[in-house]
Structures are given as C-alpha cells and as structure tokens.
Enzyme design. Structure first.
Site, short mmCIF file in Angstrom:
data_model
loop_
_atom_site.label_atom_id
_atom_site.label_comp_id
_atom_site.label_asym_id
_atom_site.label_seq_id
_atom_site.Cartn_x
_atom_site.Cartn_y
_atom_site.Cartn_z
N GLU A 156 -11.64 -0.77 -10.28
CA GLU A 156 -10.70 -1.93 -9.88
C GLU A 156 -9.91 -2.92 -11.08
OE1 GLU A 156 -13.83 -5.39 -8.39
OE2 GLU A 156 -13.66 -3.55 -7.23
N TYR A 298 -12.57 -4.67 1.02
CA TYR A 298 -13.50 -5.47 1.55
C TYR A 298 -12.99 -6.31 2.81
CZ TYR A 298 -17.12 -4.52 -1.75
OH TYR A 298 -18.00 -3.74 -2.49
N GLU A 364 -15.84 1.57 -2.42
CA GLU A 364 -16.62 0.28 -2.10
C GLU A 364 -16.22 -0.16 -0.71
OE1 GLU A 364 -17.54 -2.89 -4.76
OE2 GLU A 364 -17.34 -1.46 -6.45
#
Length: 489
Positions: A156, A298, A364
C-alpha cells in the site's frame, strides 16, 4: 425438558431447508479450483524479538518507541519469531490455503538498516534507495525463492507516502506546515518523490526477479494498493468530477505507470513541475512490471469537490487533487467498519474495465473490533461473509480475482493504535506469558467456509461458543404456567 433457544429457529431453517430472506449460502466449491483463501500478518506487527539475532531498528521501531502508537510497541508483539511452528500448525488447523507475511529488512540484513538509510540519505525521498532495495530483494529471492511463490515488493505505497511524507502521522514522519508538524520534510514535494522512487525500486526488483529467478522458481511478483470505494458526496457535477480526480490521484498514481507507463494526465496537470518525470527507459521498465496486483480494502469515502485549493500556491497532495474525503460510517458501531461489500465489487469491476482485468488478490480485508477476550466475533463473521460473497459475485461477472486474504491471522500490534483494536481471527492473550492463541468464531468459519449469513447461530450451537439468548424454565417466575390446548370442535 423445555430447553428453549430463541435462535434455534435458525438451526431449523438450515436443517430443513427453509430459506431465510437474509441468508446466502456458498462454499469453497463455488470458487474456481485455484482460488486461494488465506490470512496474513506483517513482520513488525507479529514477530517481536526486536533485539534478537542481530536485528536492528526500522522506522517502525523509531515511531513506536516515540510513543506514537498509544505507547505500545512491537518489541514483543505476538512473539511470532519464536512461536512460528505453533502458528503454522494453527494455520493448518484453520484450513488456510496460504499465509501472507513480510520479511523484515532490518532483520534480514542488519548492516543495511532501514532507519539508518533514512538518517543517511532520507530513505525513499532519495534515488539511492532504488539500488539498496534491489539488493535487499535479491537476498529474499535467493534465500527463500524456492519456498515463496508470490512476492509483493511494497505494501500500500499510496497510504505510506501520504501518511509518512505529507501528513506525517506515520513513519518516517516527514512533513511541513500547515499539513503536518514534523522535524523535517516537505509535504508539497516529498510524497511525489517517494512514490516515484518506490515505483522505480519495484520495477528494478521485478526486472531482477523476472530475469534471474522466475524461470527457476516459477513464481510471480506484484505490488499492492490501498483502494477505498469512492462515491460523490452529492449528485452535483462538481463532486462527480472530483470523484474521478480522487480515483486518478489515489489509484492511478501507482496503477497507471504500472499498466500504461506514465502518471495520470490530471496529476501531471495539477502538480506541475513538482511531479517527477519518467524517462523513456524508466517508463518501459515500470510499464508491465507486475504479474499481479494486491488490493487492500476496508472502508469507503465520500468525495467532495475542493477546486478552490488549486488557487493556493503552496499545496500538498490532497490540495493538488482538489478534493475533500469524508469517511462513510454507515454502521451502528463507530468503531467497526460498515459492511458495504458492493464497493469492493465495484473496485474489482473498475480493475476489469480500466486496467485490462489483470490477476488481482484481495490482500487485506477485515473487520476492526474492540480488543477484548471474546471469541464470539459475530461482527467479523458477518463482514467476512458479505465481502467474500461480493468477490464471488465479481468472479461470476468476469473478474480475474485469484484469492482472498482476511486481515489478520492473529490479534497483532496494529500500526496506528497499538493493541487497542483487534482484526485477528485468532485471539492472543497478552496477559499470558506464553501469549497463548485461541481461535475465534471467524477462524472456525474459515475452516468450514460455509458462510451462511445466519449460519453463525448454527455454529454457536455446534462449536460450543456461549450463547447469550439461552434460557430454561428456571429463568421464569415460579408461578409462570407453560401449557398447550385444544378446542371442543
């Protein structure tokens, strides 16, 4: 025997096949044969043993020891450095196909420590980092390439450079007023410099791997990007265009050079002379320098137009993008992420439509919860079910997604809030000197991978997790009557 479980209705629904309006059942068999389910951690967050076997400080050691993570550090963390055999067995017991982890530069090559490179020449703001990073990568390929099939150079980087070189809330904490208050740095130029050198370092490492190691080890190499879901704050034309700028500045900053060989035009236009330029040779090296892309996802953001920021002479990254980002917090808990899986599906569709549908892995994705001793992490199971379902929908719509990794395998040291939050599917008892691990309900769901939305209640009954809604006759007043009846006719 009157053992009345209110939630037993869901067991009955499951057992006799009565469909629940909110249920959706799927299993591993619904995914392609080679699809990978896994989980992950990262070195500083899980290993501990900060001063063992010659390891030297990284920029995260410096950051944590300065009290920036709520006073917590990764000096011990989950002690994964010593408990790795136990953890590998736990992965097997959980039924994971793969485990995603990172290799600590300052542990692998103590003489080439990342904090020292930061002190010596500024780390990623210097082009010197490209050569040093390539040397580090080659040690990894040479020593572990026969056992590691998938390599990610940088994790990231879009978040790393804005947090570390613009706003300064993350290491190495380089920034300048009014965007942040650090002891050194320039928020107007250094994020772009660091990003440019990350891309060059990635391309250099990928070129080395493809040329020297890929044929021998039959592996793959890529880079991962943090990808929010973006939506205009209002239905105005201005916010719609601002959303396109957000996508260009947040995604295209790294993905456009990797796929097309250059930065997005809107970035070059707004940043101007502060935007680094690829030479023709560099452009060819960066273009196509990946076998896959990792996606970190997320949460999601509203985008509001802030075109007036372009009138300012001294600007940082967000002002160059001329946007304001507002986190979407459509959740009953202010601490947990809202469950909005359609945004992940939209991200995957975006990859397919804009970047030619390259192989991608969800690197993730997971639910943030308050850290406590409960193993009944229902919110995480619901989150996982919804997002894995959205990946399945994307696959059925032609997405080239190859795997899904839930964050995290353990309740690790979280980089921005220490041990205050929990993402793990396995609980780590920090009060136990042995840091004992306990599988949560989410780990059991990973093992079974039969994630019916309401099946969580079935699992409560089957695996012995305490149920708060169990009751018996003894819970009622002594004179309460239970009976049944008929009628004359």
């Amino acid at each position: 025997m009157l053992r009345l479980f209110f939630l037993l209705i869901f067991v009955l629904n499951f057992s006799v096949g009565v469909p629940s309006p909110n249920s959706r059942e799927f299993s591993r068999d619904d995914f392609p044969p080679g699809f990978v389910f896994g989980s992950g951690t990262s070195a500083y967050q899980v290993e501990g043993a900060a001063n063992k076997d010659g390891r030297t400080p990284s920029i995260w050691d410096t950051y944590a020891h300065a009290g920036k993570a709520g006073g917590a550090t990764g000096d011990v963390a989950c002690d994964g450095y010593h408990k790795y055999k136990e953890d590998v067995q736990l992965m097997v017991d959980t039924g994971l196909d793969a485990y995603r982890f990172s290799i600590s530069w300052s542990r692998l090559i103590p003489s080439m420590i990342t904090q020292a490179l930061e002190d010596e020449y500024g780390g990623w703001v210097s082009r010197k980092i490209v050569g040093d990073f390539t040397k580090y990568a080659e040690v990894c390929f040479r020593e572990f390439g026969d056992r590691v099939s998938y390599w990610t150079t940088v994790n990231e980087p879009n978040v790393f450079v804005t947090g570390g070189y613009d706003l300064g809330f993350a290491p190495p904490q380089r920034c300048s007023p009014p965007f942040g208050y650090c002891s050194r740095g320039n928020s107007s130029t250094e994020p772009y410099m660091a990003a440019h050198h990350i891309l060059l370092a990635h391309a250099s490492a990928a070129r080395l791997y493809h040329k020297k190691y890929q044929k021998k080890h039959h592996g793959f190499i890529g880079l991962s990007i943090y990808m929010w879901g973006f939506v205009p704050l209002t239905d105005t034309k201005e916010d719609a265009i601002a959303t396109q700028r957000a996508i260009a500045f947040q995604y295209g900053w790294f993905l456009d050079p990797l796929v097309f060989g250059d930065y997005p035009n809107i970035m070059k236009q707004n940043v101007g002379a502060r935007m680094p330029v690829f030479t023709d040779h560099e452009s060819k090296q960066v273009n196509g320098s990946f076998d896959f892309i990792g996606i970190v996802h997320y949460n999601n953001m509203y985008v509001k137009d802030n075109s007036n920021s372009l009138k300012m002479a001294y600007r940082d990254f967000l002002m160059d993008a001329a946007i304001e980002l507002i986190q979407i917090q459509d959740s009953p808990s202010a601490f947990e992420f809202p469950i909005m899986p359609s945004y992940l599906q939209a991200v995957l569709e975006f990859f397919k439509q804009v970047y030619g549908n390259p192989p991608v892995y969800i690197y993730e994705n997971g639910q943030r919860m308050q850290r406590n001793s409960t193993l009944d992490d229902i919110a995480r199971v619901n989150f996982m079910h919804a997002y894995i379902g959205s990946v399945l929908d994307a696959l059925r719509n032609g997405s080239n997604t190859r795997g899904y990794f839930v964050w995290a395998f353990l309740d690790v040291f979280e980089l921005l809030d220490g041990y205050g939050s929990s993402y793990g599917i396995n609980y780590v008892d920090l009060d136990d000197p042995d840091l004992k691990r306990y599988p949560k309900l989410s780990a059991k769901c990973c093992k079974m991978l039969r994630l019916l939305f309401l099946q969580i209640f079935v699992l409560n009954l089957l695996v012995g997790v305490p149920i708060s809604l169990e009751f018996s006759r003894d819970d009622f007043p002594p004179d309460l009557v239970f009976g049944s009846g008929t009628s004359a006719y």
